[in-house]
Scaffold this motif. Structure first.
Motif, PDB file in Angstrom:
ATOM      1  N   ASN A  74       6.839  30.033  18.726  1.00  0.00           N
ATOM      2  CA  ASN A  74       5.417  29.885  19.015  1.00  0.00           C
ATOM      3  C   ASN A  74       4.706  29.119  17.898  1.00  0.00           C
ATOM      4  O   ASN A  74       4.788  29.490  16.733  1.00  0.00           O
ATOM      5  N   GLY A  75       4.048  28.048  18.240  1.00  0.00           N
ATOM      6  CA  GLY A  75       3.254  27.297  17.267  1.00  0.00           C
ATOM      7  C   GLY A  75       4.037  26.288  16.458  1.00  0.00           C
ATOM      8  O   GLY A  75       3.440  25.458  15.759  1.00  0.00           O
ATOM      9  N   GLU A  76       5.367  26.328  16.527  1.00  0.00           N
ATOM     10  CA  GLU A  76       6.177  25.445  15.686  1.00  0.00           C
ATOM     11  C   GLU A  76       6.022  23.976  16.111  1.00  0.00           C
ATOM     12  O   GLU A  76       5.947  23.084  15.283  1.00  0.00           O
ATOM     13  N   LEU A  77       5.974  23.771  17.423  1.00  0.00           N
ATOM     14  CA  LEU A  77       5.835  22.403  17.943  1.00  0.00           C
ATOM     15  C   LEU A  77       4.471  21.825  17.539  1.00  0.00           C
ATOM     16  O   LEU A  77       4.376  20.673  17.122  1.00  0.00           O
ATOM     17  N   GLU A  78       3.434  22.654  17.629  1.00  0.00           N
ATOM     18  CA  GLU A  78       2.081  22.205  17.271  1.00  0.00           C
ATOM     19  C   GLU A  78       2.018  21.835  15.785  1.00  0.00           C
ATOM     20  O   GLU A  78       1.383  20.851  15.404  1.00  0.00           O
ATOM     21  N   ARG A  79       2.711  22.647  14.952  1.00  0.00           N
ATOM     22  CA  ARG A  79       2.706  22.377  13.513  1.00  0.00           C
ATOM     23  C   ARG A  79       3.380  21.040  13.216  1.00  0.00           C
ATOM     24  O   ARG A  79       2.910  20.253  12.410  1.00  0.00           O
ATOM     25  N   PHE A  80       4.503  20.800  13.900  1.00  0.00           N
ATOM     26  CA  PHE A  80       5.196  19.537  13.662  1.00  0.00           C
ATOM     27  C   PHE A  80       4.379  18.368  14.221  1.00  0.00           C
ATOM     28  O   PHE A  80       4.337  17.296  13.611  1.00  0.00           O
ATOM     29  N   ALA A  81       3.721  18.612  15.356  1.00  0.00           N
ATOM     30  CA  ALA A  81       2.904  17.542  15.954  1.00  0.00           C
ATOM     31  C   ALA A  81       1.779  17.120  15.002  1.00  0.00           C
ATOM     32  O   ALA A  81       1.405  15.943  14.953  1.00  0.00           O
ATOM     33  N   GLU A  82       1.264  18.083  14.245  1.00  0.00           N
ATOM     34  CA  GLU A  82       0.216  17.763  13.267  1.00  0.00           C
ATOM     35  C   GLU A  82       0.696  16.730  12.261  1.00  0.00           C
ATOM     36  O   GLU A  82      -0.041  15.815  11.891  1.00  0.00           O
ATOM     37  N   THR A  83       1.944  16.897  11.816  1.00  0.00           N
ATOM     38  CA  THR A  83       2.467  15.940  10.823  1.00  0.00           C
ATOM     39  C   THR A  83       2.599  14.547  11.437  1.00  0.00           C
ATOM     40  O   THR A  83       2.523  13.558  10.732  1.00  0.00           O
ATOM     41  N   LEU A 105      11.471  32.464  -5.832  1.00  0.00           N
ATOM     42  CA  LEU A 105      10.203  32.450  -5.098  1.00  0.00           C
ATOM     43  C   LEU A 105       9.624  31.045  -5.063  1.00  0.00           C
ATOM     44  O   LEU A 105       9.111  30.588  -4.033  1.00  0.00           O
ATOM     45  N   LEU A 106       9.728  30.344  -6.199  1.00  0.00           N
ATOM     46  CA  LEU A 106       9.242  28.963  -6.248  1.00  0.00           C
ATOM     47  C   LEU A 106      10.069  28.067  -5.337  1.00  0.00           C
ATOM     48  O   LEU A 106       9.553  27.139  -4.715  1.00  0.00           O
ATOM     49  N   PHE A 107      11.348  28.375  -5.259  1.00  0.00           N
ATOM     50  CA  PHE A 107      12.244  27.602  -4.398  1.00  0.00           C
ATOM     51  C   PHE A 107      11.792  27.703  -2.929  1.00  0.00           C
ATOM     52  O   PHE A 107      11.666  26.696  -2.234  1.00  0.00           O
ATOM     53  N   TYR A 108      11.527  28.915  -2.482  1.00  0.00           N
ATOM     54  CA  TYR A 108      11.059  29.094  -1.094  1.00  0.00           C
ATOM     55  C   TYR A 108       9.646  28.543  -0.915  1.00  0.00           C
ATOM     56  O   TYR A 108       9.316  27.974   0.126  1.00  0.00           O
ATOM     57  N   ALA A 109       8.831  28.720  -1.968  1.00  0.00           N
ATOM     58  CA  ALA A 109       7.440  28.230  -1.885  1.00  0.00           C
ATOM     59  C   ALA A 109       7.423  26.714  -1.722  1.00  0.00           C
ATOM     60  O   ALA A 109       6.585  26.172  -0.993  1.00  0.00           O
ATOM     61  N   LYS A 110       8.363  26.042  -2.378  1.00  0.00           N
ATOM     62  CA  LYS A 110       8.377  24.573  -2.310  1.00  0.00           C
ATOM     63  C   LYS A 110       8.564  24.087  -0.862  1.00  0.00           C
ATOM     64  O   LYS A 110       7.868  23.174  -0.408  1.00  0.00           O
ATOM     65  N   THR A 111       9.493  24.744  -0.142  1.00  0.00           N
ATOM     66  CA  THR A 111       9.729  24.346   1.251  1.00  0.00           C
ATOM     67  C   THR A 111       8.451  24.513   2.075  1.00  0.00           C
ATOM     68  O   THR A 111       8.090  23.644   2.865  1.00  0.00           O
ATOM     69  N   LEU A 112       7.785  25.650   1.869  1.00  0.00           N
ATOM     70  CA  LEU A 112       6.557  25.902   2.635  1.00  0.00           C
ATOM     71  C   LEU A 112       5.451  24.913   2.273  1.00  0.00           C
ATOM     72  O   LEU A 112       4.726  24.428   3.145  1.00  0.00           O
ATOM     73  N   LEU A 113       5.349  24.637   0.971  1.00  0.00           N
ATOM     74  CA  LEU A 113       4.301  23.696   0.539  1.00  0.00           C
ATOM     75  C   LEU A 113       4.578  22.288   1.056  1.00  0.00           C
ATOM     76  O   LEU A 113       3.650  21.566   1.417  1.00  0.00           O
ATOM     77  N   ASP A 114       5.856  21.915   1.084  1.00  0.00           N
ATOM     78  CA  ASP A 114       6.210  20.599   1.647  1.00  0.00           C
ATOM     79  C   ASP A 114       5.690  20.476   3.073  1.00  0.00           C
ATOM     80  O   ASP A 114       5.124  19.448   3.464  1.00  0.00           O
ATOM     81  N   ARG A 115       5.877  21.535   3.851  1.00  0.00           N
ATOM     82  CA  ARG A 115       5.410  21.515   5.254  1.00  0.00           C
ATOM     83  C   ARG A 115       3.885  21.478   5.316  1.00  0.00           C
ATOM     84  O   ARG A 115       3.302  20.748   6.115  1.00  0.00           O
ATOM     85  N   LEU A 116       3.296  22.278   4.454  1.00  0.00           N
ATOM     86  CA  LEU A 116       1.828  22.360   4.427  1.00  0.00           C
ATOM     87  C   LEU A 116       1.210  21.002   4.121  1.00  0.00           C
ATOM     88  O   LEU A 116       0.273  20.554   4.796  1.00  0.00           O
ATOM     89  N   PHE A 117       1.787  20.330   3.103  1.00  0.00           N
ATOM     90  CA  PHE A 117       1.234  19.027   2.723  1.00  0.00           C
ATOM     91  C   PHE A 117       1.540  17.963   3.767  1.00  0.00           C
ATOM     92  O   PHE A 117       0.757  17.031   3.936  1.00  0.00           O
ATOM     93  N   ALA A 118       2.685  18.099   4.455  1.00  0.00           N
ATOM     94  CA  ALA A 118       2.988  17.140   5.531  1.00  0.00           C
ATOM     95  C   ALA A 118       1.938  17.270   6.630  1.00  0.00           C
ATOM     96  O   ALA A 118       1.479  16.267   7.190  1.00  0.00           O
ATOM     97  N   ARG A 119       1.539  18.491   6.937  1.00  0.00           N
ATOM     98  CA  ARG A 119       0.516  18.708   7.967  1.00  0.00           C
ATOM     99  C   ARG A 119      -0.845  18.189   7.502  1.00  0.00           C
ATOM    100  O   ARG A 119      -1.585  17.568   8.265  1.00  0.00           O
ATOM    101  N   LEU A 120      -1.167  18.470   6.233  1.00  0.00           N
ATOM    102  CA  LEU A 120      -2.451  17.986   5.704  1.00  0.00           C
ATOM    103  C   LEU A 120      -2.485  16.461   5.713  1.00  0.00           C
ATOM    104  O   LEU A 120      -3.494  15.853   6.057  1.00  0.00           O
ATOM    105  N   HIS A 121      -1.366  15.861   5.335  1.00  0.00           N
ATOM    106  CA  HIS A 121      -1.295  14.403   5.301  1.00  0.00           C
ATOM    107  C   HIS A 121      -1.496  13.825   6.707  1.00  0.00           C
ATOM    108  O   HIS A 121      -2.203  12.823   6.886  1.00  0.00           O
ATOM    109  N   GLY A 122      -0.886  14.493   7.684  1.00  0.00           N
ATOM    110  CA  GLY A 122      -1.038  14.052   9.075  1.00  0.00           C
ATOM    111  C   GLY A 122      -2.488  14.066   9.507  1.00  0.00           C
ATOM    112  O   GLY A 122      -2.933  13.205  10.268  1.00  0.00           O
ATOM    113  N   ARG A 123      -3.231  15.025   9.016  1.00  0.00           N
ATOM    114  CA  ARG A 123      -4.641  15.143   9.412  1.00  0.00           C
ATOM    115  C   ARG A 123      -5.578  14.398   8.468  1.00  0.00           C
ATOM    116  O   ARG A 123      -6.790  14.485   8.591  1.00  0.00           O
ATOM    117  N   GLY A 124      -4.981  13.712   7.472  1.00  0.00           N
ATOM    118  CA  GLY A 124      -5.796  12.925   6.540  1.00  0.00           C
ATOM    119  C   GLY A 124      -6.615  13.795   5.621  1.00  0.00           C
ATOM    120  O   GLY A 124      -7.751  13.469   5.288  1.00  0.00           O
TER     121      GLY A 124
END
Lengths: 438, 200
Positions: A21-30, A201-220
């Motif tokens: 649920n929501g995974e496709l929408e998150r990727f579409a944002e990027t 924890l930083l290792f896992y956080a990095k993966t999440l932040l990468d996704r977060l910034f990819a989405r932010l970048h997609g939305r400018g």
């Protein structure tokens, strides 16, 4: 003068297994970074119109960039780029859009490419039609296309006619894609992944932040405030099962590399002070505030955007390390009182364009806490040292801020022989040294 | 029998001089003075900040990090002297240990490799070895970032120590300049030490 319309090039990404649920929408944002014209087929496919962006990137570059994003999100797809949405969808799903190569089951996609009519608990509307066609000995869409069009409504109803029309014309109204309101990313850690120390924890956080910034970048957008949350194992001995942090960044950030050192700094400090009582089972990040990102594409001839990004990251890291109000940019204020003639800029604020060069006399480079000084006609005494006065400036009278209790001050610059130039003022309480022309 | 070695050669061997090598430099007043990049520069005299203002006015595109334990600089004065404040990031390092907080801030800023110039009051530790170690660390970081770190006198020091520099410059310092006011609001510069030109 008429312009011929830009030829459409539609990319379709088909996810072989339905996404969460929501995974496709998150990727579409990027994918909004490629084109604003995006449509989804619920939990299974993304359509991106890239024809209008052909001067910005080639199809090959698009495919390479999508691969990188897919890797970041841990997703695998089959994809195709064609001139019509229906062809792109069929090619992504079955490897070809030619009717000879497509089975009759493909009629379900042909009838409803965006999955608007489909309901999760119902069989596709084309199911009966497919069975009937197979009973007639038809095997592919090519066979279906060879049926006389006027017989389709009477034999297979509106669905049969629509399938034919979709295959012939391939024109659809795209459903609007609206990104999620809140941008958040989380990860549940399995039993063998749960950890309680900083590095994993930083290792896992990095993966999440990468996704977060990819989405932010997609939305400018760029990040200015982030909330991080650790959820710990629920034991009766754990007094604080949830740890939360609010990262109010000094300058907007657009990449993980800028934010990760800040997280490390804060978590390292806080976890030393208050260690985790159990293992972390869930990491969660929520974007609290953003600002508009860069207006356009990165400049090919200079790396100013990259430089700004790096500068923002360093400034935010310094702020995290030294304290919130200890690292700042300065802006001028039109005020004659020296200590009120500038202020620290708030985050994301631009300095005021103010030219004070002719409005107020030259100010000293350093401002000190006022300290008593003895000034006579031709010499000054300060901290038991004496200097001969070489030159005296005209007196500047500053009388503002009577509401704040500031008295009228008479400032004068004293150039000393074999010493620095001083800025002293005289008021009702005496004579004070306040500045040095260093 | 080994050949006698000159004092100049000995200095080169221990890194006190860096003659012969070509390095990036900043030019001041159309090349009348070359300020080495990736090095530590100590400023002494009674108008160090006035000279720095002139230097930054000539190079308005430089990104500058300005750190002080207690912030006594007046940014208004910099703007009045034609300095572009938009490129300046200021830090008041404070902290219980003033010198180590300042060192930490400089280290972080140098590691970021985004500032071409850094300005800070001279780091003075009670133990001279600690001071040299700290300066050597900064020198290595400055070299890597290709940044110039300017050490100035702090506000209270200006009045206390007057114009004379304190003792010889520490060996990681690549250049030491003395600024002096001359009539008609001019500034004269004397190079007291320059590793590149063999003045030590």
């Amino acid at each position: 003068m008429s312009h011929s319309p830009t030829p459409l090039r539609i990319a379709c990404l088909w996810f072989s297994s339905p996404l969460k649920n929501g995974e496709l929408e998150r990727f579409a944002e990027t994918c909004l970074r490629f084109s604003p014209q995006i449509a989804l087929r619920a939990r299974q496919a993304i359509f991106i119109e890239i024809g209008k962006s052909r001067t910005l990137f080639s199809e090959e570059a698009f495919i390479r960039r999508v691969r990188v994003l897919l890797r970041r999100f841990g997703l695998s797809v089959s994809g195709a780029v064609r001139s019509r949405a229906i062809d792109a969808l069929l090619a992504a799903r079955y490897g070809s859009h030619l009717p000879e190569a497509l089975p009759l089951e493909a009629l379900a996609l042909v009838l409803d490419p965006f999955g608007i009519r489909e309901k999760e608990d119902e069989l596709p509307a084309t199911e009966k039609m497919t069975v009937a066609l197979q009973a007639l000995g038809l095997r592919s869409l090519h066979d279906f296309m060879s049926l006389p069009p006027h017989e389709l409504p009477s034999r297979f109803g509106a669905e049969g006619r629509l399938c034919r029309l979709h295959l012939e014309r391939g024109e659809f109204t795209w459903p609007t894609f609206i990104p999620q309101e809140v941008i958040e990313e989380s990860r549940d850690l399995a039993d063998d992944e749960a950890c309680g120390t900083l590095e994993p924890l930083l290792f896992y956080a990095k993966t999440l932040l990468d996704r977060l910034f990819a989405r932010l970048h997609g939305r400018g957008l760029r990040l200015t405030r982030l909330q991080a949350r650790f959820e710990l194992e629920r034991f009766s001995t754990v007094r604080k099962p949830v740890h939360e942090w609010d990262f109010d960044l000094m300058l907007p950030q657009g990449s993980t590399s800028g934010v990760l050192p800040i997280l490390r700094e804060r978590w390292d400090r806080d976890l030393q002070h208050e260690p985790l009582e159990a293992l972390v089972t869930r990491l969660h990040f929520t974007v609290m505030e953003t600002v508009a990102g860069y207006d356009g594409q990165k400049n090919f001839f200079h790396a100013r955007e990259d430089q700004t990004e790096k500068m923002n990251a360093v400034a935010s890291h310094l702020r995290e390390s030294l304290g919130a109000d200890k690292v700042f940019r300065a802006s001028l204020v039109e005020d004659r009182i020296p200590e009120k003639s500038w202020r620290k800029l708030e985050k994301n604020e631009r300095p005021a364009a103010l030219d004070l060069s002719d409005r107020i006399p030259l100010r000293p480079t350093r401002i000190l806490q006022p300290e008593t000084i003895e000034v006579s006609a031709n010499q000054v005494t300060f901290r038991r040292r004496r200097w001969r006065i070489e030159r005296r400036s005209e007196v500047e009278r500053i009388s503002a801020h009577w509401l704040d209790g500031l008295q009228v001050r008479h400032y004068v610059r004293l150039d000393l022989e074999h010493g620095p130039s001083l800025w002293v003022f005289e008021d009702a309480n005496g004579t004070f040294l306040q500045g040095v022309f260093e | 029998m080994p050949m006698p070695i000159s004092l100049q050669q000995l200095r080169e061997k221990i890194g006190a001089l860096q003659t012969g090598g070509s390095r990036d430099v900043f030019y001041w007043k159309n090349g009348s003075l070359e300020i080495p990049r990736g090095a530590l520069v100590e400023l002494t005299g009674d108008c160090t900040l006035e000279w720095l203002c002139g230097f930054f006015r000539e190079s308005p595109s430089l990104n500058v990090f300005w750190a002080e334990p207690e912030f006594t600089l007046l940014p208004t004065a910099l703007a009045q002297r034609g300095v572009n404040l938009e490129r300046f990031l200021f830090a008041e390092t404070g902290g219980t240990s003033l010198q180590s907080s300042l060192f930490k801030a400089l280290r972080l800023a140098l590691r970021g490799q985004v500032f071409e110039c850094l300005v800070a009051p001279h780091l003075r530790f009670a133990h001279s070895l600690e001071e040299e170690k700290t300066l050597k660390t900064l020198q290595l970081l400055a070299e890597k970032a290709n940044s110039t770190v300017f050490f100035t006198t702090s506000g209270s020091e200006v009045i206390a120590t007057a114009t004379e520099p304190r003792g010889p410059a520490a060996w990681p310092i690549a250049m030491r300049l003395k600024t002096e006011r001359i009539p008609d609001d001019g500034i004269s510069i004397t190079v007291l030490k320059d590793k590149m030109r063999g003045i030590a």
